[in-house]
Write a protein that holds these residues in place. Structure first.
Motif, PDB file in Angstrom:
ATOM      1  N   ILE A  30      -4.230  14.241  16.212  1.00 53.74           N
ATOM      2  CA  ILE A  30      -5.399  13.408  15.578  1.00 53.74           C
ATOM      3  C   ILE A  30      -6.591  14.342  15.500  1.00 53.74           C
ATOM      4  N   ASP A  31      -7.436  14.371  14.600  1.00 55.41           N
ATOM      5  CA  ASP A  31      -8.487  14.883  14.769  1.00 55.41           C
ATOM      6  C   ASP A  31      -9.455  14.097  15.065  1.00 55.41           C
ATOM      7  N   ARG A  32      -9.861  12.924  14.139  1.00 51.86           N
ATOM      8  CA  ARG A  32     -10.812  11.935  14.313  1.00 51.86           C
ATOM      9  C   ARG A  32     -10.444  10.843  13.944  1.00 51.86           C
ATOM     10  N   SER A  33     -11.099   9.654  14.594  1.00 53.09           N
ATOM     11  CA  SER A  33     -10.607   8.510  14.340  1.00 53.09           C
ATOM     12  C   SER A  33     -11.955   7.699  13.989  1.00 53.09           C
ATOM     13  N   TYR A  34     -11.782   6.739  12.896  1.00 56.97           N
ATOM     14  CA  TYR A  34     -12.934   6.110  12.343  1.00 56.97           C
ATOM     15  C   TYR A  34     -12.521   4.368  12.152  1.00 56.97           C
ATOM     16  N   THR A  35     -13.545   3.594  12.148  1.00 54.20           N
ATOM     17  CA  THR A  35     -13.399   2.305  12.005  1.00 54.20           C
ATOM     18  C   THR A  35     -13.355   2.042  10.657  1.00 54.20           C
ATOM     19  N   LEU A  36     -13.139   0.715  10.271  1.00 57.14           N
ATOM     20  CA  LEU A  36     -12.807   0.308   8.806  1.00 57.14           C
ATOM     21  C   LEU A  36     -14.118   0.485   8.180  1.00 57.14           C
ATOM     22  N   ALA A  37     -15.305  -0.041   8.951  1.00 59.65           N
ATOM     23  CA  ALA A  37     -16.720   0.213   8.227  1.00 59.65           C
ATOM     24  C   ALA A  37     -16.911   1.916   7.797  1.00 59.65           C
ATOM     25  N   GLU A  38     -16.508   2.669   8.734  1.00 55.44           N
ATOM     26  CA  GLU A  38     -16.594   3.966   8.369  1.00 55.44           C
ATOM     27  C   GLU A  38     -15.740   4.876   7.381  1.00 55.44           C
ATOM     28  N   VAL A  39     -14.895   4.161   6.661  1.00 60.62           N
ATOM     29  CA  VAL A  39     -14.037   4.790   5.615  1.00 60.62           C
ATOM     30  C   VAL A  39     -14.475   5.689   5.070  1.00 60.62           C
ATOM     31  N   PRO A  40     -15.863   5.373   4.073  1.00 64.89           N
ATOM     32  CA  PRO A  40     -16.285   6.320   3.389  1.00 64.89           C
ATOM     33  C   PRO A  40     -16.492   7.666   3.969  1.00 64.89           C
ATOM     34  N   GLU A  41     -17.147   7.632   5.382  1.00 62.88           N
ATOM     35  CA  GLU A  41     -17.510   8.726   6.078  1.00 62.88           C
ATOM     36  C   GLU A  41     -16.180   9.374   6.318  1.00 62.88           C
ATOM     37  N   ALA A  42     -15.096   8.837   6.520  1.00 63.28           N
ATOM     38  CA  ALA A  42     -13.761   9.281   6.799  1.00 63.28           C
ATOM     39  C   ALA A  42     -13.225  10.143   5.633  1.00 63.28           C
ATOM     40  N   PHE A  43     -13.330   9.371   4.406  1.00 59.92           N
ATOM     41  CA  PHE A  43     -12.979  10.258   3.233  1.00 59.92           C
ATOM     42  C   PHE A  43     -13.884  11.460   2.932  1.00 59.92           C
ATOM     43  N   THR A  44     -14.900  11.481   3.128  1.00 61.33           N
ATOM     44  CA  THR A  44     -15.987  12.553   2.975  1.00 61.33           C
ATOM     45  C   THR A  44     -15.398  13.497   4.074  1.00 61.33           C
ATOM     46  N   TYR A  45     -15.420  13.318   5.201  1.00 62.17           N
ATOM     47  CA  TYR A  45     -14.822  14.626   6.109  1.00 62.17           C
ATOM     48  C   TYR A  45     -13.406  14.964   5.586  1.00 62.17           C
ATOM     49  N   PHE A  46     -12.704  13.931   5.314  1.00 62.99           N
ATOM     50  CA  PHE A  46     -11.144  14.463   4.811  1.00 62.99           C
ATOM     51  C   PHE A  46     -11.370  15.467   3.631  1.00 62.99           C
ATOM     52  N   ALA A  47     -12.023  14.845   2.746  1.00 62.33           N
ATOM     53  CA  ALA A  47     -11.979  15.832   1.493  1.00 62.33           C
ATOM     54  C   ALA A  47     -12.682  17.136   1.612  1.00 62.33           C
ATOM     55  N   GLU A  48     -13.330  17.549   2.805  1.00 58.39           N
ATOM     56  CA  GLU A  48     -13.555  18.732   3.264  1.00 58.39           C
ATOM     57  C   GLU A  48     -12.634  19.735   3.364  1.00 58.39           C
ATOM     58  N   GLY A  49     -11.319  19.321   3.830  1.00 55.13           N
ATOM     59  CA  GLY A  49     -10.233  20.095   3.863  1.00 55.13           C
ATOM     60  C   GLY A  49     -10.245  20.787   5.103  1.00 55.13           C
ATOM     61  N   HIS A  50     -10.855  20.350   6.292  1.00 57.54           N
ATOM     62  CA  HIS A  50     -10.669  21.075   7.613  1.00 57.54           C
ATOM     63  C   HIS A  50     -10.374  20.342   8.673  1.00 57.54           C
ATOM     64  N   ALA A  51      -9.519  19.380   8.579  1.00 64.11           N
ATOM     65  CA  ALA A  51      -9.055  18.383   9.479  1.00 64.11           C
ATOM     66  C   ALA A  51      -8.327  19.071  10.302  1.00 64.11           C
ATOM     67  N   GLN A  52      -8.009  18.969  11.684  1.00 67.23           N
ATOM     68  CA  GLN A  52      -7.171  19.273  12.404  1.00 67.23           C
ATOM     69  C   GLN A  52      -6.104  18.380  12.630  1.00 67.23           C
ATOM     70  N   GLY A  53      -4.918  18.268  12.075  1.00 62.49           N
ATOM     71  CA  GLY A  53      -4.119  17.042  11.884  1.00 62.49           C
ATOM     72  C   GLY A  53      -4.415  16.175  11.160  1.00 62.49           C
ATOM     73  N   LYS A  54      -4.184  14.830  11.591  1.00 56.54           N
ATOM     74  CA  LYS A  54      -4.787  13.672  10.851  1.00 56.54           C
ATOM     75  C   LYS A  54      -6.042  13.100  11.007  1.00 56.54           C
ATOM     76  N   VAL A  55      -6.562  12.249  10.271  1.00 55.11           N
ATOM     77  CA  VAL A  55      -7.767  11.412  10.315  1.00 55.11           C
ATOM     78  C   VAL A  55      -7.367   9.835  10.113  1.00 55.11           C
ATOM     79  N   VAL A  56      -7.436   9.487  11.176  1.00 61.36           N
ATOM     80  CA  VAL A  56      -6.961   7.831  11.375  1.00 61.36           C
ATOM     81  C   VAL A  56      -8.104   6.636  11.152  1.00 61.36           C
ATOM     82  N   ILE A  57      -7.676   5.701  10.851  1.00 61.82           N
ATOM     83  CA  ILE A  57      -8.546   4.625  10.681  1.00 61.82           C
ATOM     84  C   ILE A  57      -8.208   3.389  11.595  1.00 61.82           C
ATOM     85  N   GLN A  58      -8.911   2.922  12.347  1.00 62.57           N
ATOM     86  CA  GLN A  58      -8.805   1.803  13.300  1.00 62.57           C
ATOM     87  C   GLN A  58      -8.938   0.468  12.338  1.00 62.57           C
TER      88      GLN A  58
END
Length: 319
Positions: free
Chosen positions: A289-317
């Protein structure tokens, strides 16, 4: 309940957090209180409507599935009258991509058949990182490539969601794995069992003399001819992600000079998720798992994921 809703195609700016009705429990469904979810490339296609061919699945003019999210882990809240395998309080995880999506919400109501008991040695966040990426790697390696013990497998893009599982599943199948990644990911990939790690920023794997029985391409933009040149006679290159041109080349190349060029699309399959759970509980596979975001931070999570540099998975709490 709170849920992420996307009513039109676009980028993270079209994502809304809304109060919506809790799903109705059907007789053969299970109501799950979602604890965590994660992002995969299928989620990105559902958000953006790209590539355009994805719209024939997700809706031509707007998303057919308003609440995104495929991977899910959570706790059974209630069961329908025809449900036999689960009861209130059971900890479960699932891939909902074949059952209407919807895991970016506080509750989901899903068919009993898609649920699997959560691995006992994983947290909810870790479990939510598993389903789509791990099953993609499993199906590509075990079923498509038919990887055998002592074969040589190269995983290009080994530090991403599918790549980290591919490295571990290759080892679990008894093969030897060479992982290609960038400098910042070398230690992560080595820690999950890669026999050889090639830092593509330091050395070019195409300049090495090694050839492989299977090459799994999870990202990157190398021409297909490059991968083909590194295959042994009878070897197979499988494209599970990459540039549009790479996907197109993989579709049209087929078999050339006994070397097979294949594309691969994951299919949600409960028995394959059970197989992955067994590998996890046996200590042979673990999510990264690279990063974990809250439900309110999903837009930010998608922006980060779309950059294509995640180490493993991006998780939503979720809860």
């Amino acid at each position: 309940m709170k849920a992420i809703v996307t009513e039109k195609y676009g980028n993270s700016d079209v994502i809304q957090i809304k109060e919506v009705n809790q799903p109705v429990l059907a007789d053969d469904h299970v109501l799950v209180r979602v604890k965590a979810a994660s992002i995969n490339y299928g989620n990105l296609a559902l958000l953006t409507g790209k590539p355009f061919l994805a719209r024939f699945v997700f809706g031509l003019t707007k998303p057919k599935f308003a609440i995104p999210g495929g991977d899910m882990s959570g706790v059974v809240e209630a069961v329908g009258s025809n449900v036999a395998k689960f009861q209130e309080g059971d900890e479960v995880f699932a891939d909902l991509s074949g059952a209407g999506w919807g895991s970016f919400a506080e509750y989901v109501s899903v068919p009993e058949s898609v649920l699997v008991r959560k691995p006992v040695n994983l947290s909810f966040e870790e479990a939510a990182a598993v389903p789509m990426a791990a099953v993609t790697a499993l199906q590509a390696l075990r079923d498509k490539a038919r990887v055998q013990p002592d074969q040589k497998v190269l995983v290009y893009g080994a530090s991403g969601g599918v790549g980290t599982f591919a490295v571990q599943i290759t080892k679990a199948l008894g093969a030897k794995v060479t992982a290609v990644c960038s400098t910042r990911n070398v230690e992560i990939v080595r820690s999950i069992g890669a026999d050889t790690v090639i830092d593509y920023k330091v050395e070019d794997f195409t300049k090495k003399s090694d050839q492989y029985d299977v090459i799994l391409g999870t990202n990157g933009n190398q021409p297909i001819s490059v991968y083909k040149s590194k295959l042994r006679p009878g070897g197979m290159f499988i494209c599970v992600g990459g540039s549009g041109s790479q996907l197109f080349q993989s579709m049209v190349r087929g078999v050339t000079n006994s070397k097979q060029i294949k594309t691969f699309l994951h299919r949600p399959k409960t028995e394959d998720l059970v197989y992955v759970r067994e590998l996890i509980e046996a200590g042979k596979v673990k999510p990264v798992i690279d990063r974990s975001y809250t439900l309110a931070e999903v837009p930010e999570a998608f922006t980060y994921f779309a950059e294509g540099h995640a180490q493993g998975k991006v998780v939503i709490q979720i809860q």
